[in-house]
Design an enzyme around this catalytic site. Structure first.
Site, PDB file in Angstrom:
ATOM      1  N   HIS A 215       0.690  -1.140   0.097  1.00 47.14           N
ATOM      2  CA  HIS A 215       0.070  -0.008  -0.197  1.00 47.14           C
ATOM      3  C   HIS A 215       0.783   1.553   0.903  1.00 47.14           C
ATOM      4  CE1 HIS A 215      -3.451  -2.673   1.787  1.00 47.14           C
ATOM      5  NE2 HIS A 215      -3.259  -1.992   0.157  1.00 47.14           N
ATOM      6  N   ARG A 322      -3.764  -2.862 -16.669  1.00 45.41           N
ATOM      7  CA  ARG A 322      -3.733  -3.871 -15.536  1.00 45.41           C
ATOM      8  C   ARG A 322      -4.759  -4.347 -14.384  1.00 45.41           C
ATOM      9  NH1 ARG A 322       2.697  -2.816 -15.057  1.00 45.41           N
ATOM     10  NH2 ARG A 322       4.152  -4.581 -15.841  1.00 45.41           N
ATOM     11  N   ARG A 358      -6.235  -5.843 -20.404  1.00 44.56           N
ATOM     12  CA  ARG A 358      -5.847  -7.272 -19.826  1.00 44.56           C
ATOM     13  C   ARG A 358      -7.019  -7.950 -18.767  1.00 44.56           C
ATOM     14  NH1 ARG A 358      -0.307  -8.251 -17.317  1.00 44.56           N
ATOM     15  NH2 ARG A 358      -0.760  -7.893 -15.165  1.00 44.56           N
ATOM     16  N   GLU A 457       3.889 -14.636 -21.960  1.00 49.24           N
ATOM     17  CA  GLU A 457       4.471 -15.155 -20.646  1.00 49.24           C
ATOM     18  C   GLU A 457       4.809 -16.090 -20.036  1.00 49.24           C
ATOM     19  OE1 GLU A 457       2.277 -12.387 -18.474  1.00 49.24           O
ATOM     20  OE2 GLU A 457       0.659 -13.327 -18.025  1.00 49.24           O
ATOM     21  N   ASN A 480       8.244  -9.330 -17.474  1.00 48.75           N
ATOM     22  CA  ASN A 480       8.665 -10.146 -16.981  1.00 48.75           C
ATOM     23  C   ASN A 480       8.418 -10.836 -15.746  1.00 48.75           C
ATOM     24  OD1 ASN A 480       8.478  -6.978 -17.029  1.00 48.75           O
ATOM     25  ND2 ASN A 480       6.840  -6.616 -15.956  1.00 48.75           N
ATOM     26  N   ASP A 481       7.715 -12.162 -16.760  1.00 51.00           N
ATOM     27  CA  ASP A 481       6.925 -13.451 -16.452  1.00 51.00           C
ATOM     28  C   ASP A 481       7.655 -14.154 -17.656  1.00 51.00           C
ATOM     29  OD1 ASP A 481       5.215 -13.237 -14.280  1.00 51.00           O
ATOM     30  OD2 ASP A 481       3.525 -12.226 -15.102  1.00 51.00           O
ATOM     31  N   ARG A 491      11.070 -13.121  -9.991  1.00 50.05           N
ATOM     32  CA  ARG A 491      11.121 -11.667 -10.431  1.00 50.05           C
ATOM     33  C   ARG A 491      11.623 -11.140  -8.990  1.00 50.05           C
ATOM     34  NH1 ARG A 491       5.769 -10.772 -13.737  1.00 50.05           N
ATOM     35  NH2 ARG A 491       5.477  -8.415 -12.586  1.00 50.05           N
ATOM     36  N   CYS A 528       4.713  -5.938 -23.331  1.00 51.75           N
ATOM     37  CA  CYS A 528       4.484  -4.855 -22.430  1.00 51.75           C
ATOM     38  C   CYS A 528       4.774  -4.665 -20.953  1.00 51.75           C
ATOM     39  CB  CYS A 528       3.347  -5.027 -22.300  1.00 51.75           C
ATOM     40  SG  CYS A 528       2.898  -6.454 -21.808  1.00 51.75           S
TER      41      CYS A 528
HETATM   42  C1  PEP Z   1       4.385  -9.235 -18.024  1.00 51.88           C
HETATM   43  O1  PEP Z   1       4.329  -9.944 -17.169  1.00 51.88           O
HETATM   44  O2  PEP Z   1       5.603  -9.227 -18.237  1.00 51.88           O
HETATM   45  C2  PEP Z   1       3.825  -7.707 -17.598  1.00 51.88           C
HETATM   46  C3  PEP Z   1       3.498  -7.230 -18.234  1.00 51.88           C
HETATM   47  O3  PEP Z   1       2.383  -8.677 -16.522  1.00 51.88           O
HETATM   48  P1  PEP Z   1       2.823  -8.068 -14.846  1.00 51.88           P
HETATM   49  O4  PEP Z   1       4.087  -7.946 -15.187  1.00 51.88           O
HETATM   50  O5  PEP Z   1       1.474  -7.659 -14.452  1.00 51.88           O
HETATM   51  O6  PEP Z   1       2.634  -9.847 -14.566  1.00 51.88           O
HETATM   52 MG    MG Z   2       3.111 -10.930 -16.389  1.00 55.79          MG
END
Ligand code: PEP
Ligand code: MG
Length: 609
Positions: A215, A322, A358, A457, A480-481, A491, A528
């Site tokens: 938060h 998101r 999404r 991802e 990212n994933d 991560r 993304c």
């Molecule tokens: C990602 O995984 O790259 C992504 C954009 O989604 P998030 O970071 O919300 O998991």
């Molecule tokens: Mg992701």
């Protein structure tokens, strides 16, 4: 007297406090660089009284203590209400819902009965009874692994501190306003502590606890206060009044910086500001390579707020909305109407530019109170995103209805996160068809031709991209994933962060497989994840066939300038070499060579390190 003066001049060296410059690393939570004086919040909440120190009361005092307790509860409720209204008027409505959880705690009948029971039966004063009961809850909730419940323990501690301070007749520790804005340093900042911060008096904050989704971090970004969280063993080295640099871009705090360091950071800040001003003047320029290939530069958003920022930074639409943030920090799921209103507003504000919404990606480290407690051994490999939605189809249907209906008011596209198989995609598409026919039967207006995409991802999705591509209109790679799951590197875990390498040849191979499968099937691919907004990766991504990059709005200008300086031919050469590199470092070097030779200002001005 003379002697005294003489003594002072010959103080032994050990008595002179030499403040050394020390650098601390944490998690960057809110961007910006500041330099100022530290205000150390030693204790944010009033200590919970331990059972041993309790002095018993007489039977005649029992009613008096119960009254005192009820009064403290009443005062706490009023205080929380004031805080909530303050947050509601200055920030987004859903962030004020943080305080609804606090209301629930002070209104919890069973908890209150336990306190009055302890006063009546054990003859202990109200503050001791209350702290014993709260301590039990805090201990139980802090012990569990679940990060969401751990956060709730923070909420309980926060409320407990407030009630106790009223019982003790103390005022809640108010931020001491000095003439000069200060940097707040603390072990934790509870949500209400953070909401109490006045951006006019707070330069930044740096705290030991927290993650990007706690938060305090959410509020810091909304309030545009630079912040670092997760500063390991930090507070013990700091004293009130110390001088400090906070670099919220990189998550670095420098304690007692030397003059040379201060000058260096002042220069960095000036360079950033100068570059930013230049880049802002370039927002109208096309994001086109020197040989004429256009790359869409879109924004990642967590809410529908501040649409003007997207224009200001030159975003061509939203590449990732998101939506899970609409579901967090609240006790009830957002209704179809509430979601519809948010999605419609975003679509309308963007005047026909694409908005990729999404569907809910809750689970993993992002949890929604309204889903109830979740216990999973490996949450990132658990019931997350589309898996959770398919297990709760009503949730997905409601969201799909809202998105499809909002599509009438702009250019909305929908995409599914965490797809790992054709079965999952088929199930999601079946639900979509059912939702469409329900809307049709109910004579409701909706976008029946909405483009549907899949996030790539999970390595499995990249490997079956050929089949997936036949069923959807676009791919968006969640790097990212994808990096996390390909390399088996959490991560969020700083202990393995060195292994988190976006240019690992395995990751690049998966990206290439995805873009090639997309091209063979006539659909486009975007990125993304964070890679999209980091110039070090842009040449490789372009060369691998990515046509849309979606990123935090603030970095769009950097990427636009880079794209305008490279040809697709050069990018393809770099990508080809990177794909065949032996190591991530080697792959990255090819891209860095281009950047260092052609636009060092972007490397220095965007994200060092
Ligand atoms: C990602 O995984 O790259 C992504 C954009 O989604 P998030 O970071 O919300 O998991
Ligand atoms: Mg992701």
């Amino acid at each position: 007297m003379k002697n005294n003066t003489a003594k002072r001049t010959v103080l032994p060296f050990r008595d002179i406090k030499v403040k050394r410059e020390i650098m601390f690393h944490g998690i960057p939570a809110s961007p910006g660089i500041v330099y100022g004086t530290v205000m150390l919040l030693k204790n944010n909440s009033v200590e919970v009284v331990s059972a041993e120190k309790v002095q018993n009361i007489s039977s005649g005092q029992v009613q008096e203590e119960i009254k005192r307790f009820e009064k403290a509860l009443q005062e706490t409720q009023e205080e929380i209400k004031v805080l909530r209204d303050r947050v509601q008027s200055s920030l987004k409505a859903h962030e004020a819902n943080i305080f609804d959880a606090h209301f629930l705690i002070v209104q919890d009948k069973s908890l209150m009965n336990q306190v009055t029971g302890a006063i009546t039966e054990k003859y202990i004063p109200a503050d001791a009874a209350f702290s014993q009961v709260m301590q039990k809850y805090i201990t139980a909730m802090s012990a569990v692994e679940d990060p969401y419940l751990k956060e709730r323990a923070m909420d309980i501690k926060d409320v407990a501190g407030r009630v106790l301070s009223h019982l003790h007749g103390l005022e809640i520790q108010q931020q001491k306003h000095s003439s000069e804005p200060q940097i707040i340093v603390a072990k934790d900042l509870t949500p209400s502590d953070t909401a109490m911060l006045d951006p006019a008096h707070v330069l930044a904050f740096a705290i030991e606890s927290g993650s990007k989704t706690s938060h305090s971090a959410i509020l810091a970004r909304s309030m545009k206060i630079p912040a670092i969280v997760g500063m390991n063993r930090f507070v013990q080295s700091i004293e009130d009044g110390d001088r400090m640099i906070v670099d919220g871009f990189l998550g670095i705090a420098i304690l007692n910086p030397t003059e040379a360091t201060v000058e260096l950071y002042k220069e960095k800040e000036k360079t950033k500001a100068r570059l930013m001003a230049e880049l802002m003047r370039e927002t109208r320029l096309r994001s086109e390579t020197t040989d004429g290939y256009t790359i869409q530069l879109a924004a990642n958003v967590e809410s529908g707020e501040h649409p003007e920022e997207l224009k200001q930074y030159g975003a061509a639409g939203v590449g990732l909305f998101r939506t899970e943030y609409l579901f967090m920090n609240r006790e009830q799921m957002p209704t179809e109407e509430e979601q519809f209103a948010v999605y419609r507003k975003v679509a309308e504000n963007l005047n026909g530019e694409a908005v990729i919404i999404r569907t809910l990606d809750i689970g993993g480290d992002k949890l929604a109170a309204a889903m109830g407690p979740v216990h999973e051994q490996n949450p990132f490999l658990g019931l997350r995103a589309i898996r959770l939605c398919l297990a709760n189809p009503q949730l997905l249907q409601t969201q799909m209805r809202a998105i499809l209906r909002a599509g009438v008011y702009g250019n909305i596209k929908m995409m599914f996160p965490m797809i790992s198989s054709i079965n999952e995609l088929n199930q999601a598409l079946d639900i979509l068809e059912k939702v469409k026919s329900d809307l049709q039967n109910a004579n409701m207006r909706f976008d029946g031709d909405m483009e549907i995409g899949v996030m790539i991802e999970i390595p499995a999705a990249a490997l079956i991209a050929e089949q997936l591509a036949k069923k959807v209109d676009f791919f968006s790679i969640g790097t990212n994933d994808l990096v996390q799951y390909t390399l088996a590197v959490d991560r969020n875990n700083e202990k393995v962060s060195k292994l988190y390498e976006p240019t690992h040849p395995a990751v690049l191979q998966l990206i290439a497989m995805t873009t090639r499968a997309a091209a063979r099937n006539g659909i486009w691919t975007g990125v993304c994840g964070e890679m999209a907004g980091d110039p070090r990766y842009t040449p490789i991504l372009l060369g691998l066939g990515i046509v849309e990059l979606s990123m935090p709005p603030m970095v769009i200008g950097h990427i636009r300038r880079l794209i305008r300086k490279i040809s697709m031919h050069e990018a393809e050469k770099i990508a080809e070499k990177a794909l065949h590199a032996e190591t991530a470092a080697e792959a990255l070097r090819y891209s860095m060579d281009f950047l260092e030779n052609n636009m060092p200002e972007i490397l220095a001005g965007a994200r060092e390190g």
